[in-house]
Design a protein around this motif. Sequence first.
Motif: not given
Lengths: 153, 274
Positions: A52-55, A102-112
């Motif tokens: 997760y990258i927190i925006r 309220l939290t906005r994140v960019i979620e990166l798929d770990g497997n990918c």
Amino acid sequence: MIESLEKVLVQHPFVEGLKPEHISLIVGCAKNVVFEPGKYLFKEGEDANSFYIIRSGKVALEVYSPEKGSIIIQTLDEGDIIGWSWMVPPYQWKFDARAVELTRVIELDGNCLRSKCEDDQSLGYEIMKRLANVFDNRISAMRMQLLDLFGKS
Amino acid sequence: MQAMIPSSYRIQKFIKETQDTFTIELKSIESKNGFTFEPGQFNMIYIYGIGEIPISISGDPNKSGILTHTTRAVGIVTKEMAKLKKGDIVGIRGPFGRPWPVREAVGNDIVIVAGGIGLAPLRPVIYHVLENREYYGRIILLYGARTPQDILFRKELEKFRSRLDIDIIVTVDRAIKGWTGNVGVVTTLIPRAPFDPINTIAMICGPEIMMRYTIIELIKRGLGKDKIYVTMERNMKCGIGFCGHCQYGTEFICKDGPVFSYKEIEHLFGKREL
Ligand SMILES: Cc1cc2nc3c(=O)[nH]c(=O)nc-3n(C[C@H](O)[C@H](O)[C@H](O)COP(=O)(O)OP(=O)(O)OC[C@H]3O[C@@H](n4cnc5c(N)ncnc54)[C@H](O)[C@@H]3O)c2cc1C
Ligand code: FES
């Protein structure tokens, strides 16, 4: 959609300085996610499939103790990242992560992300360097926390 | 005031701040003149029959009628002090020591980094810069406490924050669910604190290890060593440079300090023995 995610991603300190072709690679693994206050990003023991990258917002990392309830070990906010368990076997979370606001994140798929890092090891090295920097800061902070500097001497 | 003979002050108010920290407000018995001091100066407080210790002045430098000290009960004298009450009398010598560089800081952003009881010696700086707000750039207070219950001057911090012309970021080392603020050591707040490193003066007070790591982070942000100020604590007796008790390398903390720029004491800072 991908294009706008890319625009958001390049502004985050974690990816700052990454080559455009690397950013394009990781955008393929990314999605935009919002967590309402009180919602868990993940819980201890679950499969660690994401990075997760927190925006914006604030996330509490917690460990549950039967005697004391949930103990907050650390909070993370805008500019921080959460989790490297997606990279380390057995790929399981070792703590809970709860949105405090309220939290906005960019979620990166770990497997990918893992497979892209294997395929393009220059990307893998860039990600590792950035993570090493995060580990270094977190370990220094944790050492200070353990010293309990404001406690009774 | 004679430097070696304490003057008597009566406690007007005793405020329990946290489980181990308290504030006393004092008024002179002997003189009607107020007590003037500069932010960062300290007094030697004599608890009759027990002993004398250095404690920084934690009140407003613009209000000379009342002398304020905030103390954490850690040992023999401070624990006796914690038992005092309204009407009791203590001896005061002071003010002593070199103050925080509030005048040199005019025109700059101010970053105040405090840990635990370290907020007390810095509170006069906050009063001063807020009363002279137009002379300073951004004002940022980064404060670390052990737990939410240990946050000092909590109501006052909330009041300062509501002014909107000061950024106050508080963090605690540990908390349980229900706390919606930051958890983590105070140094983690520095990388993203909103100040201009080229025009900033930093003032730090807290345990020495905390100050060491804070300095590292501030230097990483681009602050010069001459722009970073710390306050040092050593045992004291005379408070005026006679006895040598507080010697720190070639410096006497009581009269050359307790506030130093990091540039001045870099060679001594964090050394095991001096
Ligand atoms: C210039 C200066 C300004 C100061 N300002 C303040 C202030 O505003 N508020 C305040 O509370 N204190 C302040 N101090 C520290 C204060 O002087 C000491 O806490 C006090 O002298 C301890 O005396 P004591 O007899 O209670 O402890 P002692 O009986 O001498 O010590 C008992 C135990 O407490 C520990 N101890 C002593 N000092 C400290 C300390 N500072 N922190 C943690 N543990 C300690 C000792 O290691 C020992 O284990 C200041 C010190 C200096 C030099
Ligand atoms: S306390 Fe005596 S010289 Fe400093």
